[in-house]
Design an enzyme around this catalytic site. Structure first.
Site, PDB file in Angstrom:
ATOM      1  N   ARG A 214       0.850  -1.191   0.000  1.00 52.15           N
ATOM      2  CA  ARG A 214       0.000   0.000   0.000  1.00 52.15           C
ATOM      3  C   ARG A 214       0.880   1.233   0.000  1.00 52.15           C
ATOM      4  O   ARG A 214       1.684   1.420   0.917  1.00 52.15           O
ATOM      5  CB  ARG A 214      -0.892   0.021   1.235  1.00 52.15           C
ATOM      6  CG  ARG A 214      -1.857  -1.138   1.236  1.00 52.15           C
ATOM      7  CD  ARG A 214      -2.878  -1.008   2.355  1.00 52.15           C
ATOM      8  NE  ARG A 214      -3.700  -2.218   2.354  1.00 52.15           N
ATOM      9  CZ  ARG A 214      -4.945  -2.280   2.752  1.00 52.15           C
ATOM     10  NH1 ARG A 214      -5.540  -1.210   3.209  1.00 52.15           N
ATOM     11  NH2 ARG A 214      -5.605  -3.408   2.706  1.00 52.15           N
ATOM     12  N   GLU A 216       0.539   4.098   0.892  1.00 52.22           N
ATOM     13  CA  GLU A 216       0.008   5.150   1.759  1.00 52.22           C
ATOM     14  C   GLU A 216       1.145   6.071   2.173  1.00 52.22           C
ATOM     15  O   GLU A 216       2.191   5.614   2.610  1.00 52.22           O
ATOM     16  CB  GLU A 216      -0.641   4.516   3.000  1.00 52.22           C
ATOM     17  CG  GLU A 216      -1.949   3.825   2.669  1.00 52.22           C
ATOM     18  CD  GLU A 216      -2.397   2.822   3.729  1.00 52.22           C
ATOM     19  OE1 GLU A 216      -1.561   2.373   4.539  1.00 52.22           O
ATOM     20  OE2 GLU A 216      -3.587   2.482   3.720  1.00 52.22           O
ATOM     21  N   ARG A 222       0.985   2.348  13.068  1.00 50.97           N
ATOM     22  CA  ARG A 222       0.248   1.122  12.731  1.00 50.97           C
ATOM     23  C   ARG A 222       0.035   0.905  11.240  1.00 50.97           C
ATOM     24  O   ARG A 222      -0.846   0.162  10.842  1.00 50.97           O
ATOM     25  CB  ARG A 222      -1.065   1.083  13.472  1.00 50.97           C
ATOM     26  CG  ARG A 222      -1.862   2.363  13.406  1.00 50.97           C
ATOM     27  CD  ARG A 222      -3.118   2.067  14.117  1.00 50.97           C
ATOM     28  NE  ARG A 222      -3.854   3.223  14.519  1.00 50.97           N
ATOM     29  CZ  ARG A 222      -5.041   3.129  15.062  1.00 50.97           C
ATOM     30  NH1 ARG A 222      -5.595   1.976  15.261  1.00 50.97           N
ATOM     31  NH2 ARG A 222      -5.692   4.200  15.417  1.00 50.97           N
ATOM     32  N   HIS A 223       0.808   1.599  10.443  1.00 49.84           N
ATOM     33  CA  HIS A 223       0.733   1.364   8.998  1.00 49.84           C
ATOM     34  C   HIS A 223       2.108   1.037   8.445  1.00 49.84           C
ATOM     35  O   HIS A 223       3.092   1.679   8.793  1.00 49.84           O
ATOM     36  CB  HIS A 223       0.201   2.607   8.269  1.00 49.84           C
ATOM     37  CG  HIS A 223      -1.261   2.847   8.512  1.00 49.84           C
ATOM     38  ND1 HIS A 223      -1.708   3.666   9.507  1.00 49.84           N
ATOM     39  CD2 HIS A 223      -2.357   2.359   7.879  1.00 49.84           C
ATOM     40  CE1 HIS A 223      -3.045   3.676   9.486  1.00 49.84           C
ATOM     41  NE2 HIS A 223      -3.460   2.892   8.502  1.00 49.84           N
ATOM     42  N   GLU A 357      -8.076  -1.300  14.942  1.00 54.07           N
ATOM     43  CA  GLU A 357      -8.648  -2.252  13.975  1.00 54.07           C
ATOM     44  C   GLU A 357      -7.608  -3.312  13.628  1.00 54.07           C
ATOM     45  O   GLU A 357      -6.481  -2.986  13.272  1.00 54.07           O
ATOM     46  CB  GLU A 357      -9.050  -1.498  12.693  1.00 54.07           C
ATOM     47  CG  GLU A 357      -9.483  -2.437  11.589  1.00 54.07           C
ATOM     48  CD  GLU A 357      -9.670  -1.740  10.229  1.00 54.07           C
ATOM     49  OE1 GLU A 357     -10.038  -0.559  10.190  1.00 54.07           O
ATOM     50  OE2 GLU A 357      -9.433  -2.421   9.213  1.00 54.07           O
ATOM     51  N   SER A 360     -10.991  -6.426   8.879  1.00 52.79           N
ATOM     52  CA  SER A 360     -12.202  -5.871   8.258  1.00 52.79           C
ATOM     53  C   SER A 360     -12.827  -6.953   7.409  1.00 52.79           C
ATOM     54  O   SER A 360     -12.112  -7.713   6.758  1.00 52.79           O
ATOM     55  CB  SER A 360     -11.852  -4.715   7.313  1.00 52.79           C
ATOM     56  OG  SER A 360     -11.733  -3.519   8.004  1.00 52.79           O
ATOM     57  N   ARG A 408      -0.727  -6.195  12.568  1.00 51.83           N
ATOM     58  CA  ARG A 408      -1.688  -5.562  13.489  1.00 51.83           C
ATOM     59  C   ARG A 408      -2.080  -6.530  14.602  1.00 51.83           C
ATOM     60  O   ARG A 408      -2.173  -6.159  15.767  1.00 51.83           O
ATOM     61  CB  ARG A 408      -2.954  -5.152  12.740  1.00 51.83           C
ATOM     62  CG  ARG A 408      -2.808  -3.964  11.847  1.00 51.83           C
ATOM     63  CD  ARG A 408      -3.014  -2.659  12.600  1.00 51.83           C
ATOM     64  NE  ARG A 408      -2.860  -1.557  11.677  1.00 51.83           N
ATOM     65  CZ  ARG A 408      -3.872  -0.946  11.072  1.00 51.83           C
ATOM     66  NH1 ARG A 408      -5.113  -1.305  11.336  1.00 51.83           N
ATOM     67  NH2 ARG A 408      -3.634   0.035  10.234  1.00 51.83           N
TER      68      ARG A 408
HETATM   69  P1  ATP Z   1      -6.895   1.387   8.595  1.00 48.45           P
HETATM   70  O1  ATP Z   1      -8.245   2.051   8.511  1.00 48.45           O
HETATM   71  O2  ATP Z   1      -6.523   0.979   9.985  1.00 48.45           O
HETATM   72  O3  ATP Z   1      -5.830   2.130   7.884  1.00 48.45           O
HETATM   73  P2  ATP Z   1      -7.962  -0.233   6.489  1.00 48.45           P
HETATM   74  O4  ATP Z   1      -9.390  -0.272   6.913  1.00 48.45           O
HETATM   75  O5  ATP Z   1      -7.543   0.692   5.424  1.00 48.45           O
HETATM   76  O6  ATP Z   1      -7.039   0.005   7.785  1.00 48.45           O
HETATM   77  P3  ATP Z   1      -8.331  -2.787   5.260  1.00 48.45           P
HETATM   78  O7  ATP Z   1      -8.336  -2.405   3.847  1.00 48.45           O
HETATM   79  O8  ATP Z   1      -9.620  -3.031   5.947  1.00 48.45           O
HETATM   80  O9  ATP Z   1      -7.486  -1.689   6.096  1.00 48.45           O
HETATM   81  O10 ATP Z   1      -7.320  -4.027   5.418  1.00 48.45           O
HETATM   82  C1  ATP Z   1      -7.586  -5.180   6.188  1.00 48.45           C
HETATM   83  C2  ATP Z   1      -6.610  -5.298   7.357  1.00 48.45           C
HETATM   84  O11 ATP Z   1      -5.261  -5.208   6.912  1.00 48.45           O
HETATM   85  C3  ATP Z   1      -6.743  -4.185   8.373  1.00 48.45           C
HETATM   86  O12 ATP Z   1      -7.787  -4.440   9.286  1.00 48.45           O
HETATM   87  C4  ATP Z   1      -5.381  -4.203   9.030  1.00 48.45           C
HETATM   88  O13 ATP Z   1      -5.299  -5.258   9.976  1.00 48.45           O
HETATM   89  C5  ATP Z   1      -4.461  -4.539   7.887  1.00 48.45           C
HETATM   90  N1  ATP Z   1      -3.861  -3.345   7.275  1.00 48.45           N
HETATM   91  C6  ATP Z   1      -4.441  -2.484   6.430  1.00 48.45           C
HETATM   92  N2  ATP Z   1      -3.605  -1.513   6.037  1.00 48.45           N
HETATM   93  C7  ATP Z   1      -2.432  -1.768   6.638  1.00 48.45           C
HETATM   94  C8  ATP Z   1      -1.140  -1.141   6.626  1.00 48.45           C
HETATM   95  N3  ATP Z   1      -0.921  -0.068   5.893  1.00 48.45           N
HETATM   96  N4  ATP Z   1      -0.154  -1.698   7.364  1.00 48.45           N
HETATM   97  C9  ATP Z   1      -0.391  -2.805   8.086  1.00 48.45           C
HETATM   98  N5  ATP Z   1      -1.561  -3.451   8.137  1.00 48.45           N
HETATM   99  C10 ATP Z   1      -2.580  -2.938   7.434  1.00 48.45           C
HETATM  100 MG    MG Z   2     -10.574  -1.819   7.365  1.00 45.76          MG
END
Ligand code: ATP
Ligand code: MG
Length: 434
Positions: A214, A216, A222-223, A357, A360, A408
Site C-alpha cells: 500500500r 500510503e 500502525r501502517h 482495527e 475488516s 496488526r
Molecule cells: P486502517 O483504517 O486501519 O488504515 P484499512 O481499513 O484501510 O485500515 P483494510 O483495507 O480493511 O485496512 O485491510 C484489512 C486489514 O489489513 C486491516 O484491518 C489491518 O489489519 C491490515 N492493514 C491495512 N492496512 C495496513 C497497513 N498499511 N499496514 C499494516 N496493516 C494494514
Molecule cells: Mg478496514
C-alpha cells in the site's frame, strides 16, 4: 573437526555431568579473570557458561581475545556446578572459531543502554539476536501455524492469487505502480477481487496468507507500506454473522495457542487473556452516540479515525472486553463490494482489539447488477472491472470474508507500541533499507 550443532544450551542438564557435549553459537560475553575466564555462549535456545583455565587450555589467549559476537563451536565436558546460573558449565577440549566479529558492534545485544528504534532497524540482524526480539517472531510463527491449522480444519484451502495486477481492487489511489514490459501494472494491495472470483469456482472456502503493498503516504505507528495478512473468503453464507464466527474462532484459537508460549511471553513480560466467544457486537450507529456522549465530535457517516478507535477501545475495556466487533457501518464507509443493509447501512464489520482495527470484513454483493450499481455509486467504471464482473455472471453463490493484518494482530496480541516491531524488515514511507 566435529559437527557444529549437536546440543542447544537448554538441552544440557546437570545430569549430563561428566559427559562430552558439543555446542555452538555466539560469544555473548567473556569475563577474563587472569587465570580463569568465563565465556557466555548464546544459541537460539539461551546461554551457557564455558569455563576456561589458562594453565590447562592452550587456546586460552586466543579465545579470551575474541571480539564479542564471534561464532564458535565447542566440544567439551559438561560439569555440574551449583554456582553457575543454569547449574552446569562446559569445560572445553576443543574450540573452533567459525567466524570472528568486527569491532565495535553497531548495536549491543545484551547492553541495557537504550538505543533509537532506527538504530535497531538499521542493524536488524543484530537486533534479532536479542531473545526478546526473537520471541516476537517465534510467536509470529505460532500465529501463522495456528491460522493454517484452524482454517484447514474448518474446510478452507490455502490459495495464492497474483501480486502483480492490472488494476486496483478498491479504486484507491494508494498503489505502487510497476513497469510490466511495455505496460503499466501495480503491486496488489489486497487479494479481494481474486478471492471473490474463487467463490464462483466451487472451491467454496479459501484462505491466503500473503504480502500486500500500500503506497500510503502517512507514516504512523500502525501502517506499513508492505504488510502481510490472513485473508479468508467463504461461500454459501447466510449473512455476515457466518464470517464473523469464523473470525472470532480463529482469533480465539490464536490467543489460546500463543498463551502456551510461556518462555517467549515471559521474555516479553506479557500475559495473554483469552477472549470469550462470542465477541461483543457493537453497531456503528450506537458507537457514534456513545462517542458523542463522551464529548467527541463525530458525524454519522464518517469512518472512525484512530482517535475514535482508541476511545471505542476504552469504552469496551470499561465493559471488560479487549476484543469486539464494530458492525453495520454506513454503506458509504465501506468498499463497493460490501453488501448493503437497510437504511444506508452495510453487512460489514471491523474487528477491534484494545482500540485498534485488526481486521475488516463483510458479506459481499453477489448480484452482478447491484455490484455494477455500487461500482458506479463509488465513482468507478464497471468496464475497468470486467474480469471480475464476469465471474458473477455465470452462477455466483452468496459469500463473504475478511482480511486480518498479521502485524496488526501481533501488535495487539503483544501490546507492542509500533507495528515495525512485528515485521522483520519494515518498509515505511522513509525506510527501504535494509
Ligand atoms: P486502517 O483504517 O486501519 O488504515 P484499512 O481499513 O484501510 O485500515 P483494510 O483495507 O480493511 O485496512 O485491510 C484489512 C486489514 O489489513 C486491516 O484491518 C489491518 O489489519 C491490515 N492493514 C491495512 N492496512 C495496513 C497497513 N498499511 N499496514 C499494516 N496493516 C494494514
Ligand atoms: Mg478496514
Amino acid at each position: 573437526m566435529h559437527r557444529y550443532r549437536t546440543h542447544y544450551s537448554t538441552e544440557i542438564k546437570p545430569e549430563d555431568d561428566g559427559k562430552e557435549v558439543r555446542v555452538a553459537g555466539w560469544v555473548q560475553d567473556i569475563r577474563n579473570l587472569g587465570s580463569i575466564a568465563f565465556l557466555i555462549l548464546r544459541d537460539r535456545k539461551g546461554t551457557l557458561q564455558v569455563t576456561l583455565f589458562k594453565k590447562e587450555h592452550p587456546f586460552f589467549e586466543k579465545v579470551v581475545s575474541l571480539p564479542r559476537e564471534s561464532v564458535v563451536s565447542i566440544m567439551g565436558k559438561c560439569k555440574a556446578n551449583e554456582k553457575v546460573r543454569n547449574g552446569y558449565e562446559i569445560i572445553p577440549e576443543e574450540i573452533e572459531i567459525l567466524s570472528t566479529s568486527e569491532k565495535p558492534l553497531p548495536l549491543g545485544v545484551v547492553d541495557k543502554v537504550g538505543v533509537e528504534f532506527d538504530t535497531r532497524l538499521d542493524n536488524r540482524f543484530i537486533d534479532l539476536r536479542k531473545p526478546e526480539v526473537q520471541a516476537i517472531f517465534k510467536i509470529r510463527d505460532v500465529v501463522i501455524d495456528t491460522a493454517r491449522e484452524f482454517l484447514r480444519e474448518e474446510g478452507f484451502i490455502e490459495v495464492h492469487t497474483p501480486k502483480i495486477v492490472a488494476s486496483c481492487s478498491e479504486g484507491g489511489t494508494n498503489l505502487f505502480e510497476i513497469k510490466y514490459f511495455d505496460r503499466k501494472a501495480f503491486l496488489s494491495q489486497s487479494p479481494q477481487l481474486y478471492k471473490q472470483m474463487l467463490m464462483a469456482t466451487g472451491l467454496d472456502r479459501v484462505f491466503e496468507i500473503a504480502w500486500y503493498f500500500r503506497a500510503e503516504e502517512h507514516n504512523t505507528r500502525r501502517h506499513l507500506n508492505e504488510s502481510t495478512a490472513i485473508d479468508v473468503e467463504m461461500a454459501f453464507i447466510s449473512n455476515e454473522e457466518d464470517v464473523m464466527h469464523i473470525l472470532e474462532l480463529l482469533v480465539q484459537n490464536i490467543w489460546k495457542r500463543v498463551k502456551e508460549c510461556e518462555e517467549e511471553l515471559s521474555l516479553l513480560g506479557k500475559d495473554i487473556k483469552i477472549p470469550n466467544i462470542p465477541f461483543p457486537r457493537m453497531k456503528y450507529t450506537d458507537l457514534v452516540e456513545m462517542l458523542k456522549e463522551r464529548g467527541m465530535e463525530v458525524t454519522w457517516g464518517d469512518d472512525f479515525g484512530s482517535r475514535e478507535e482508541r476511545e471505542i477501545g476504552k469504552i469496551m475495556e470499561e465493559k471488560g472486553n479487549e476484543m469486539y466487533f464494530i458492525t453495520e457501518y454506513p454503506l458509504d464507509c465501506k468498499p463497493f463490494y460490501t453488501m448493503p443493509k437497510d437504511d444506508n447501512l452495510s453487512r460489514s464489520f471491523d474487528l477491534g482489539c484494545k482500540g485498534m482495527e485488526i481486521a475488516s470484513g463483510s458479506q459481499r454483493i453477489h448480484d452482478v447488477n447491484l455490484l455494477m450499481e455500487r461500482l458506479k455509486a463509488n465513482g468507478l467504471n464497471p468496464k475497468d472491472f470486467e474480469d471480475y464482473l464476469k465471474a458473477f455472471r455465470y452462477g455466483m453463490p452468496p459469500h463473504g470474508g475478511f482480511g486480518l493484518g498479521i502485524e496488526r494482530l501481533l501488535m495487539a496480541l503483544l501490546d507492542l507500541a509500533n507495528i515495525r516491531e512485528c515485521i522483520l524488515f519494515p518498509r515505511d514511507r522513509t525506510r527501504l533499507h535494509p
